[in-house]
Design an enzyme around this catalytic site. Structure first.
Site, PDB file in Angstrom:
ATOM      1  N   LYS A 170      41.903  30.949  32.769  1.00 22.40           N
ATOM      2  CA  LYS A 170      40.663  31.289  33.625  1.00 22.40           C
ATOM      3  C   LYS A 170      40.671  31.851  34.493  1.00 22.40           C
ATOM      4  O   LYS A 170      40.175  32.876  34.553  1.00 22.40           O
ATOM      5  CB  LYS A 170      40.079  29.179  33.569  1.00 22.40           C
ATOM      6  CG  LYS A 170      38.625  29.458  33.879  1.00 22.40           C
ATOM      7  CD  LYS A 170      37.190  30.441  33.060  1.00 22.40           C
ATOM      8  CE  LYS A 170      36.373  30.561  33.709  1.00 22.40           C
ATOM      9  NZ  LYS A 170      35.131  30.757  32.768  1.00 22.40           N
ATOM     10  N   LYS A 239      34.863  31.327  45.453  1.00 24.82           N
ATOM     11  CA  LYS A 239      35.752  30.504  45.039  1.00 24.82           C
ATOM     12  C   LYS A 239      37.109  30.380  44.226  1.00 24.82           C
ATOM     13  O   LYS A 239      38.354  30.825  44.506  1.00 24.82           O
ATOM     14  CB  LYS A 239      35.642  29.463  44.849  1.00 24.82           C
ATOM     15  CG  LYS A 239      35.570  28.115  44.275  1.00 24.82           C
ATOM     16  CD  LYS A 239      35.971  28.202  43.050  1.00 24.82           C
ATOM     17  CE  LYS A 239      34.907  27.800  42.211  1.00 24.82           C
ATOM     18  NZ  LYS A 239      35.407  27.215  40.461  1.00 24.82           N
TER      19      LYS A 239
END
Length: 291
Positions: A170, A239
């Site tokens: 991911k 992030k």
């Protein structure tokens, strides 16, 4: 099937709604109470505490980042202590590889199961149950809960029996999306400054070598100079670049493009665009070009 669901943001809410539509019984928890009320009107039961959402044999979490997941799982009266020994936690959040390893170990020690199943897709894909789900965990658990994935996504890709592998895939995928956003932004800045119509340019791109959904979706946003309201925040892009770089450092893999993207996301956040959609990388490129 009885399911606990924690995290009803832009992605979690439509995912939970699709589980309800598929006939599953949900007990939902979210820190912001107003976000659970619409689901309650559609048949979901509201949990007043995290522990109340952990009484079923399955718990799904869809949270923003590592600290949010850590708080829900390891906090006082959190999921780790509230889940029964045979329960399974499916984390669909985009989190660090390190935290996924920690979750696997902690749930294992508690006699619980853990599956990582982050998703690819924007909120509109979540609403249409068109997400792509990247799943990893024990085969028995994945087969047992596959019907839940079918209710939320159009296809599930099983990576391995090691949950952290799904998180690594991911993060690598989000790195690639951010790379496309950066390159599209720079390319559009170039053609715009030369006076070429951006929509005509987009049509050329998507009609020839760049017809993938990521180019069509984000190319349209950039050409239209849109600022999506419920997209993927610039702060979350930052992030994810940090998490990708941390994973790369742990494996001794240089990722210079990811370093550049991290710096550009920092630039966006510094300019007050923390909550803007991460396609805002294109606006930064336009500003650098004097547009």
């Amino acid at each position: 099937m009885d399911v606990g669901f924690i995290g009803l943001g832009n992605m979690g809410a439509p995912m939970a709604r699709n589980l309800l539509k598929a006939g599953h019984r949900l007990i939902v928890y979210n820190r912001t109470r107003s976000k659970v009320e619409s689901l309650a009107r559609e048949g979901a039961q509201i949990a007043d505490r995290i522990a109340d959402a952990c009484q079923s044999e399955i718990l799904i979490t869809m949270l923003a980042d590592d600290p949010a997941v850590e708080d829900v799982v390891f906090g006082e009266r959190g999921a780790l202590s509230a889940l029964r020994p045979d329960a399974i936690h499916i984390s669909m959040s985009t989190i660090s590889v390190g935290l996924s390893v920690h979750l696997t170990e902690a749930h294992g020690k508690a006699g619980q199961g853990y599956v990582a199943a982050p998703v690819f897709g924007r909120p509109e894909a979540a609403a249409a149950a068109k997400l792509f789900i990247i799943a990893a965990g024990a085969d028995a658990m994945l087969k047992r809960w596959h019907q839940l994935f079918d209710a939320m996504g159009q296809e599930t890709f099983v990576i391995s029996n090691r949950p952290s592998d799904a998180n690594l895939v991911k993060l690598s995928g989000n790195f690639l999306i951010a790379s496309v956003l950066e390159s599209l932004g720079e390319a559009f800045a170039l053609v715009r400054k030369s006076g070429i119509d951006p929509h005509r340019y987009l049509n050329i791109l998507t009609s020839t070598l760049f017809s993938a959904p990521v180019y069509r979706t984000y190319g349209t946003i950039i050409a239209d100079e849109k600022q999506p309201v419920n997209g993927f925040k610039m702060s979350l892009g930052l992030k994810d670049m940090r998490l990708a770089l941390a994973a790369a450092e742990a494996l001794a893999v240089p990722m210079p493009v990811a370093s550049l993207l991290r710096d550009h996301f920092i630039e966006g956040v510094a300019q007050g665009e923390s909550d803007a959609d991460w396609s805002g990388l294109a606006r930064l490129a336009a500003r650098r070009a004097g547009l």
